[in-house]
Motif scaffolding. Structure first.
Motif, PDB file in Angstrom:
ATOM      1  N   GLY A  92      12.510  40.652   4.141  1.00 21.33           N
ATOM      2  CA  GLY A  92      12.455  40.148   5.521  1.00 21.33           C
ATOM      3  C   GLY A  92      13.124  38.786   5.636  1.00 21.33           C
ATOM      4  O   GLY A  92      13.188  38.035   4.667  1.00 21.33           O
ATOM      5  N   ASP A  93      13.652  38.485   6.830  1.00 20.58           N
ATOM      6  CA  ASP A  93      14.302  37.193   7.075  1.00 20.58           C
ATOM      7  C   ASP A  93      13.272  36.180   7.576  1.00 20.58           C
ATOM      8  O   ASP A  93      12.226  36.554   8.099  1.00 20.58           O
ATOM      9  CB  ASP A  93      15.365  37.332   8.173  1.00 20.58           C
ATOM     10  CG  ASP A  93      16.461  38.300   7.792  1.00 20.58           C
ATOM     11  OD1 ASP A  93      16.725  38.445   6.583  1.00 20.58           O
ATOM     12  OD2 ASP A  93      17.055  38.906   8.703  1.00 20.58           O
ATOM     13  N   VAL A  94      13.634  34.920   7.453  1.00 17.38           N
ATOM     14  CA  VAL A  94      12.871  33.883   8.143  1.00 17.38           C
ATOM     15  C   VAL A  94      13.657  33.552   9.403  1.00 17.38           C
ATOM     16  O   VAL A  94      14.809  33.122   9.333  1.00 17.38           O
ATOM     17  CB  VAL A  94      12.719  32.617   7.275  1.00 17.38           C
ATOM     18  CG1 VAL A  94      12.034  31.513   8.068  1.00 17.38           C
ATOM     19  CG2 VAL A  94      11.937  32.931   6.025  1.00 17.38           C
TER      20      VAL A  94
ATOM     21  N   GLN B 255       1.491  25.758   7.059  1.00 15.64           N
ATOM     22  CA  GLN B 255       2.752  25.168   6.600  1.00 15.64           C
ATOM     23  C   GLN B 255       3.596  26.089   5.735  1.00 15.64           C
ATOM     24  O   GLN B 255       4.738  25.771   5.444  1.00 15.64           O
ATOM     25  CB  GLN B 255       2.458  23.884   5.820  1.00 15.64           C
ATOM     26  CG  GLN B 255       2.136  22.758   6.763  1.00 15.64           C
ATOM     27  CD  GLN B 255       1.276  21.689   6.134  1.00 15.64           C
ATOM     28  OE1 GLN B 255       0.802  21.851   5.021  1.00 15.64           O
ATOM     29  NE2 GLN B 255       1.069  20.620   6.849  1.00 15.64           N
ATOM     30  N   HIS B 256       3.037  27.207   5.311  1.00 13.51           N
ATOM     31  CA  HIS B 256       3.797  28.108   4.447  1.00 13.51           C
ATOM     32  C   HIS B 256       4.119  29.390   5.200  1.00 13.51           C
ATOM     33  O   HIS B 256       3.215  30.029   5.743  1.00 13.51           O
ATOM     34  CB  HIS B 256       3.008  28.439   3.182  1.00 13.51           C
ATOM     35  CG  HIS B 256       2.850  27.247   2.284  1.00 13.51           C
ATOM     36  ND1 HIS B 256       1.987  26.237   2.565  1.00 13.51           N
ATOM     37  CD2 HIS B 256       3.477  26.920   1.138  1.00 13.51           C
ATOM     38  CE1 HIS B 256       2.077  25.317   1.618  1.00 13.51           C
ATOM     39  NE2 HIS B 256       2.984  25.708   0.747  1.00 13.51           N
ATOM     40  N   PHE B 257       5.371  29.758   5.215  1.00 12.77           N
ATOM     41  CA  PHE B 257       5.788  30.962   5.933  1.00 12.77           C
ATOM     42  C   PHE B 257       6.628  31.820   4.998  1.00 12.77           C
ATOM     43  O   PHE B 257       7.692  31.384   4.554  1.00 12.77           O
ATOM     44  CB  PHE B 257       6.581  30.588   7.183  1.00 12.77           C
ATOM     45  CG  PHE B 257       5.746  29.838   8.168  1.00 12.77           C
ATOM     46  CD1 PHE B 257       5.041  30.511   9.150  1.00 12.77           C
ATOM     47  CD2 PHE B 257       5.631  28.460   8.084  1.00 12.77           C
ATOM     48  CE1 PHE B 257       4.244  29.824  10.036  1.00 12.77           C
ATOM     49  CE2 PHE B 257       4.832  27.767   8.975  1.00 12.77           C
ATOM     50  CZ  PHE B 257       4.131  28.453   9.949  1.00 12.77           C
ATOM     51  N   LYS B 258       6.121  32.997   4.709  1.00 13.43           N
ATOM     52  CA  LYS B 258       6.848  33.866   3.784  1.00 13.43           C
ATOM     53  C   LYS B 258       7.095  35.222   4.433  1.00 13.43           C
ATOM     54  O   LYS B 258       6.151  35.838   4.933  1.00 13.43           O
ATOM     55  CB  LYS B 258       6.035  34.057   2.500  1.00 13.43           C
ATOM     56  CG  LYS B 258       5.903  32.769   1.703  1.00 13.43           C
ATOM     57  CD  LYS B 258       5.080  32.977   0.460  1.00 13.43           C
ATOM     58  CE  LYS B 258       4.896  31.635  -0.227  1.00 13.43           C
ATOM     59  NZ  LYS B 258       3.886  31.665  -1.271  1.00 13.43           N
ATOM     60  N   ALA B 259       8.325  35.653   4.379  1.00 12.39           N
ATOM     61  CA  ALA B 259       8.635  36.988   4.905  1.00 12.39           C
ATOM     62  C   ALA B 259       8.266  38.021   3.840  1.00 12.39           C
ATOM     63  O   ALA B 259       8.184  37.709   2.652  1.00 12.39           O
ATOM     64  CB  ALA B 259      10.101  37.073   5.262  1.00 12.39           C
TER      65      ALA B 259
ATOM     66  N   ALA C 212       9.173  42.963   6.497  1.00 10.66           N
ATOM     67  CA  ALA C 212       9.015  42.413   7.857  1.00 10.66           C
ATOM     68  C   ALA C 212       9.466  40.950   7.882  1.00 10.66           C
ATOM     69  O   ALA C 212       9.249  40.204   6.928  1.00 10.66           O
ATOM     70  CB  ALA C 212       7.556  42.516   8.267  1.00 10.66           C
ATOM     71  N   ASP C 213      10.108  40.570   8.978  1.00  8.08           N
ATOM     72  CA  ASP C 213      10.553  39.184   9.150  1.00  8.08           C
ATOM     73  C   ASP C 213       9.353  38.288   9.444  1.00  8.08           C
ATOM     74  O   ASP C 213       8.321  38.754   9.920  1.00  8.08           O
ATOM     75  CB  ASP C 213      11.498  39.064  10.356  1.00  8.08           C
ATOM     76  CG  ASP C 213      12.786  39.813  10.142  1.00  8.08           C
ATOM     77  OD1 ASP C 213      13.092  40.144   8.987  1.00  8.08           O
ATOM     78  OD2 ASP C 213      13.487  40.071  11.148  1.00  8.08           O
TER      79      ASP C 213
END
Ligand SMILES: Nc1nc2c(ncn2[C@@H]2O[C@H](COP(=O)(O)OP(=O)(O)OP(=O)(O)O)[C@@H](O)[C@H]2O)c(=O)[nH]1
Ligand SMILES: [Mg+2]
Length: 451
Positions: free
Chosen positions: A43-45, A63-67, A84-85
């Motif tokens: 998935g993309d960010v 604060q952490h975002f992972k696809a 999933a993005d």
């Protein structure tokens, strides 16, 4: 909602899923051949500018975002699903800066604008891709390409047509309250305003946005008072309204203090068009007004307008002046978002299957690789050469399983097509006893072998 205009977040796009190692097993079909599907793309960010947001406060708590990573390939040539993005919704005017806060990586200035900020890793090829005339039962697969990860700063720079500037207590918030529906806090002490406020001025059919920011004091660029940290919010405005408290002893000194801070801030702020307003005229005698106006005009070399935010005197004229300049500026350059004080550089590619040759380039506008169809082909050929070399080695090693990590250049579509053809020819001409044993052994009663 609480105002926050910067936040540090960790972003990671999904890794590509691994390709499968599987062989076709069907009644009456001998030596079914490899049919492991490819892994799915990670998935993309994605960063999206959302209307109606005015703060980055959400990013203080998460604060952490992972696809998601790509799903693995499966037997019967089934490819894995795409991961999933992950979509970060930010206010319009948000910039993304690298970890050291120097380079602007992405700038979202239009509502609804979306950028693929980190692209997910490509999925790895399944063993069906590695079929060759000499190795008919490859147990080779690609584990997928890693996603990208990065710490970045989100920085909101509000986008207003006009920016209000002045020392604390100059009457900026009073002016905003008098001309717009905004309800900023107004009080008789410095630093009443602690975070920027926006308001929409309606003048007939026209409207424009004014930003009120906390007052500046001498040394703001060194961090005095609230510092110059909020100046970024007027950096993108077309015009500045510099308000000077008319009741101050030395209005020229007040004017200079702010000008010095603008110069020290850098960027294009000091060169921006400026309307100077001598405020609180209601509290001044006529002679005082004349004297202070003349002194300010001598200092600035520009016309000084007289107004009072409290009584409304002169306010319409000031608004009219602002509107005229804003309209002219919009007619000249409709989309101008003035250059940020920070440098803006294209983002380097990381962890992608796409080549970094001269013809392809990263288009920051659309957040994708663009250019050179030729480059694609050139890439395929190049990769294919690499592949042939790898296969030659393979042959020598008698079709032994190769380590997935070593085979970075091992899968492309053209390679697959070509090697399939080659395979067919080989079937006619070659007595492939050596290889024939392999598929049976590999497939006997086993499930697709996926790592
Ligand atoms: N007499 C008079 N007083 C004014 C006028 N405008 C503002 N004031 C007063 O000046 C004081 C400061 O006004 P604010 O609007 O809070 O000033 P500010 O520039 O926003 O101040 P900071 O937010 O601290 O930077 C308040 O007590 C206002 O009532 C004016 O036109 N005439
Ligand atoms: Mg204020």
């Amino acid at each position: 909602m609480k105002f926050l205009d910067q936040a540090k977040v960790f972003l990671k796009s999904g890794d590509g899923g691994p390709g499968a190692v599987a062989f076709r097993r069907e009644k009456f079909i001998e030596f079914g051949g490899p049919d492991g599907g490819d892994g799915g793309r990670g998935g993309d960010v994605v960063i999206e500018a959302a209307e109606g947001l005015n703060t980055l406060i959400d990013y203080r708590y998460k604060q952490h975002f992972k696809a998601q990573r790509g799903h693995h390939g499966m037997g019967s040539n089934r490819n894995g699903a795409r991961g999933a993005d992950v979509v970060l919704r930010v206010p319009v005017g948000t910039q993304i800066l690298d970890e050291n806060q120097e380079t602007v990586l992405c700038d979202l200035t239009e509502p609804g604008q979306r950028r693929v900020f980190l692209r997910g890793g490509d999925g790895g090829a399944g063993n069906a891709h590695f079929k060759t005339p000499t190795n008919r039962a490859p147990r080779k697969f690609h584990p997928g390409w890693p996603g990208q990860e990065q710490w970045v700063w989100l920085r909101l720079k509000l986008i207003a047509d006009a920016g209000l500037l002045g020392l604390p207590n100059a009457g900026k918030s009073t002016f905003l309250a008098a001309t717009t529906a905004a309800k900023p806090k107004i009080a008789d002490y410095p630093f009443t305003t602690l975070t920027p406020n926006l308001g929409v001025v309606r003048a007939g059919d026209e409207e424009f946005v004014i930003a009120d920011i906390p007052g500046l004091i001498e040394g703001a660029h060194e961090g005095h008072g609230l510092g110059d940290r909020f100046l970024g919010h007027v950096e993108r405005s077309r015009i500045l309204l510099h308000l000077i408290d008319g009741t101050a002893e030395d209005v020229v000194a007040s004017y200079r203090t702010i000008r010095n801070e603008l110069n020290a801030y850098g960027g294009n702020l000091a060169d921006k068009l400026e309307v100077i307003g001598l405020n609180k005229a209601d509290a001044l005698l006529d002679e005082e007004i004349e004297e202070k106006k003349a002194a300010l005009e001598a200092e600035s070399g520009a016309e000084v307008m007289i107004l009072s935010g409290a009584t409304g005197q002169g306010v319409q004229q000031v608004l009219y002046r602002l509107l005229t300049v804003i309209k002219e500026s919009k007619a000249e350059d409709p989309d101008v978002i003035h250059a940020p004080a920070t440098r803006s550089l294209p983002r380097p590619p990381v962890g992608q299957k796409l080549p970094d040759d001269g013809e392809m380039h990263w288009d920051d506008e659309i957040g994708e690789w663009v250019g050179g169809d030729d480059a694609d082909e050139a890439f395929d050929d190049e990769e294919h050469e690499g592949e042939e070399a790898a296969l030659a080695e393979d042959e020598l090693e008698d079709g032994e399983l190769e380590d997935g990590d070593d085979s970075e250049s091992d899968e492309t579509e053209s390679e697959d097509a070509e090697s399939d053809e080659a395979d067919d020819e080989a079937e006619d001409s070659e007595d492939a006893e050596d290889q024939d044993g392999a598929p049976q052994k590999d497939t006997n009663g086993t499930k697709p072998d996926v790592v």
